[in-house]
Design an enzyme around this catalytic site. Structure first.
Site, mmCIF file in Angstrom:
data_model
loop_
_atom_site.group_PDB
_atom_site.id
_atom_site.type_symbol
_atom_site.label_atom_id
_atom_site.label_comp_id
_atom_site.label_asym_id
_atom_site.label_seq_id
_atom_site.Cartn_x
_atom_site.Cartn_y
_atom_site.Cartn_z
ATOM 1 N N CYS A 158 0.799 -1.227 0.000
ATOM 2 C CA CYS A 158 0.000 0.000 0.000
ATOM 3 C C CYS A 158 0.830 1.274 0.000
ATOM 4 C CB CYS A 158 -0.939 -0.001 1.208
ATOM 5 S SG CYS A 158 -1.845 -1.546 1.403
ATOM 6 N N HIS A 188 -3.124 7.916 5.757
ATOM 7 C CA HIS A 188 -3.292 6.578 5.186
ATOM 8 C C HIS A 188 -4.718 6.118 5.486
ATOM 9 C CE1 HIS A 188 -1.952 2.978 3.290
ATOM 10 N NE2 HIS A 188 -2.223 2.235 4.340
ATOM 11 N N GLU A 231 -1.863 5.413 13.379
ATOM 12 C CA GLU A 231 -1.500 6.609 12.626
ATOM 13 C C GLU A 231 -1.742 7.869 13.443
ATOM 14 O OE1 GLU A 231 -1.955 8.515 8.159
ATOM 15 O OE2 GLU A 231 -3.382 6.970 8.788
ATOM 16 N N LYS A 268 -9.999 7.748 1.557
ATOM 17 C CA LYS A 268 -10.299 6.366 1.153
ATOM 18 C C LYS A 268 -11.780 6.014 1.277
ATOM 19 C CE LYS A 268 -5.790 4.134 1.829
ATOM 20 N NZ LYS A 268 -4.939 5.302 2.122
ATOM 21 N N HIS A 303 -9.591 2.028 -0.982
ATOM 22 C CA HIS A 303 -8.162 1.781 -0.794
ATOM 23 C C HIS A 303 -7.633 1.167 -2.085
ATOM 24 C CE1 HIS A 303 -4.325 0.907 0.653
ATOM 25 N NE2 HIS A 303 -4.602 0.402 1.837
ATOM 26 N N PHE A 312 1.520 -2.962 4.564
ATOM 27 C CA PHE A 312 1.834 -4.286 5.090
ATOM 28 C C PHE A 312 3.318 -4.554 4.856
ATOM 29 C CE2 PHE A 312 -2.619 -6.424 4.662
ATOM 30 C CZ PHE A 312 -3.021 -5.793 5.830
#
Length: 409
Positions: free
Chosen positions: A169, A301, A312, A333, A338, A397
């Site tokens: 991502c 994010h 975050e 998002k 996403h 990830f």
């Protein structure tokens, strides 16, 4: 010569292009971001009824025949098609023609996580479900992760550095960060950069279902009742150009890229680390020579998962200290989904809109305050605000973090 940070060259953004669930170009996308419009809907593809998750931010009304001939469609996976469309928009806006020396001094670096996932999915069906023993000879060049970057280089005559970054991502932010560094160092005059993803097929969604991080109804970043992320698809491509080169030819400069940092959590393959994220955030500000109080907005994010959002927020709160209370941070998002390896590129549009137009895209779907996300998340409605510098966060990830800093042109 315009330079920053010890003699390094300044980097301008002179073109942008996109296709995503909110629109097939930049004006349509920015309008949707301003209106807080949701691009998430019922998925429409083969065997979707077999999936537990049946929603996503899918690009509807997509007709590749409107843009590509039959031979090109045989060679371009959907993620490459999206990329080429966005790249053409960006190059057209920039006004650049990559002929002669400029083509030799320009390149392309793009991000994607899955590459030609639709091609994988279709051909697994051919072999395993239909029992055929032959696939099309273009399968490998169609599905390879570097296909989009290679076709962009061929389409525009970019003979400098050309490659693909695959960091889940964070792929687009890593790609744009590397492009920024190449232009800033003087290694290239211009770079096409950004990323794309087209994972919305049966196999692509089924794989993500296994992680149990997907929402069945909506993406609600930072809201206490959030229950997971929603996948999207699309592409975003930008022209990063040497500032002096852009000024000399009278180009419109949309924003300036001023900093980039990346870090690794080195901790867990899926659980994020606040410390790793914070190091990327502070690193980007340090690289840009910006103080926390100079940052007005962060595009988060903000995936809508319990783990990501609170981590975050903790990272931002710690990195900004007292200034965190005066900082606007939103996740887009909930609107465009996403987009995995392409998500940072689409989110860059919201950053440029904040700097250029003074409009902060909202976090839609926000319903309940979360004490662990106690920041100004610009809930549900866009906001007019003057900001001079922004950050774009991407945390992937594998514990891979990439943060970009932009300044108003």
């Amino acid at each position: 010569m315009n330079v920053r940070n010890g003699g390094q060259r300044r980097v301008a953004i002179t073109g942008m292009g996109t296709i995503n669930a909110l629109g097939h170009d930049v004006p349509a996308t920015l309008e949707a971001l301003r209106e807080g419009r949701c691009g998430i809907s019922q998925l429409d593809f083969r065997d979707v009824e077999r999936l537990t998750i049946q929603i996503g931010a899918q690009v509807h009304d997509w007709t590749p025949e409107n843009y590509f001939n039959r031979q090109q469609i045989l060679l371009y996976d959907k993620f490459t098609q999206f990329t080429l469309l966005a790249a053409k928009q960006a190059v057209d806006q920039s006004g650049l023609e990559f002929q002669g020396d400029l083509g030799l001094q320009s390149g392309v670096v793009l991000g994607t996580a899955g590459g030609g996932l639709n091609t994988w999915d279709e051909n697994y069906r051919v072999v395993y479900e239909e029992g055929k023993n032959r696939v099309h000879p273009f399968v490998v060049p169609k599905l390879m992760n570097n296909a989009a970057a290679s076709h962009v280089s061929m389409e525009f005559g970019l003979r400098g550095p050309a490659f693909t970054v695959a960091t889940a991502c964070a792929s687009s932010n890593h790609a744009m960060g590397l492009a920024f560094q190449m232009v800033r160092s003087g290694a290239t005059k211009a770079m096409l950069t950004g990323g794309s993803e087209a994972m919305l097929c049966f196999g692509g969604v089924k794989a993500w279902e296994g992680l149990r991080v997907m929402s069945k109804d909506a993406c609600r970043p930072f809201s206490a009742n959030r229950n997971g992320m929603v996948q999207g698809e699309g592409a975003g491509v930008f022209v990063f150009e040497d500032w002096d080169h852009a000024r000399e030819r009278g180009a419109e400069i949309l924003a300036e890229v001023v900093g980039f940092a990346m870090s690794s959590d080195a901790a867990d393959i899926v659980m994020p680390s606040a410390q790793g994220a914070e190091r990327a955030i502070t690193g980007a500000m340090n690289d840009a020579g910006l103080k926390p109080e100079e940052i007005g907005y962060i595009n988060a994010h903000g995936t809508g998962t319990a783990a990501n959002d609170k981590t975050e927020c903790a990272a931002v709160a710690h990195a900004f200290g007292h200034h965190a209370d005066r900082l606007m941070i939103s996740s887009t998002k909930a609107m465009h989904g996403h987009v995995i390896g392409g998500t940072g590129a689409i989110e860059m549009l919201a950053c440029i809109m904040a700097l250029r137009d003074g409009i902060i895209a909202p976090t839609i779907g926000y319903e309940e305050p979360d004490p662990e996300c106690a920041l100004d998340v610009v809930p549900n409605e866009a906001r007019e605000a003057k900001v001079d510098a922004v950050l774009s966060n991407a945390f992937a990830f594998g514990g891979l973090n990439a943060v970009l800093a932009l300044r108003k042109a």
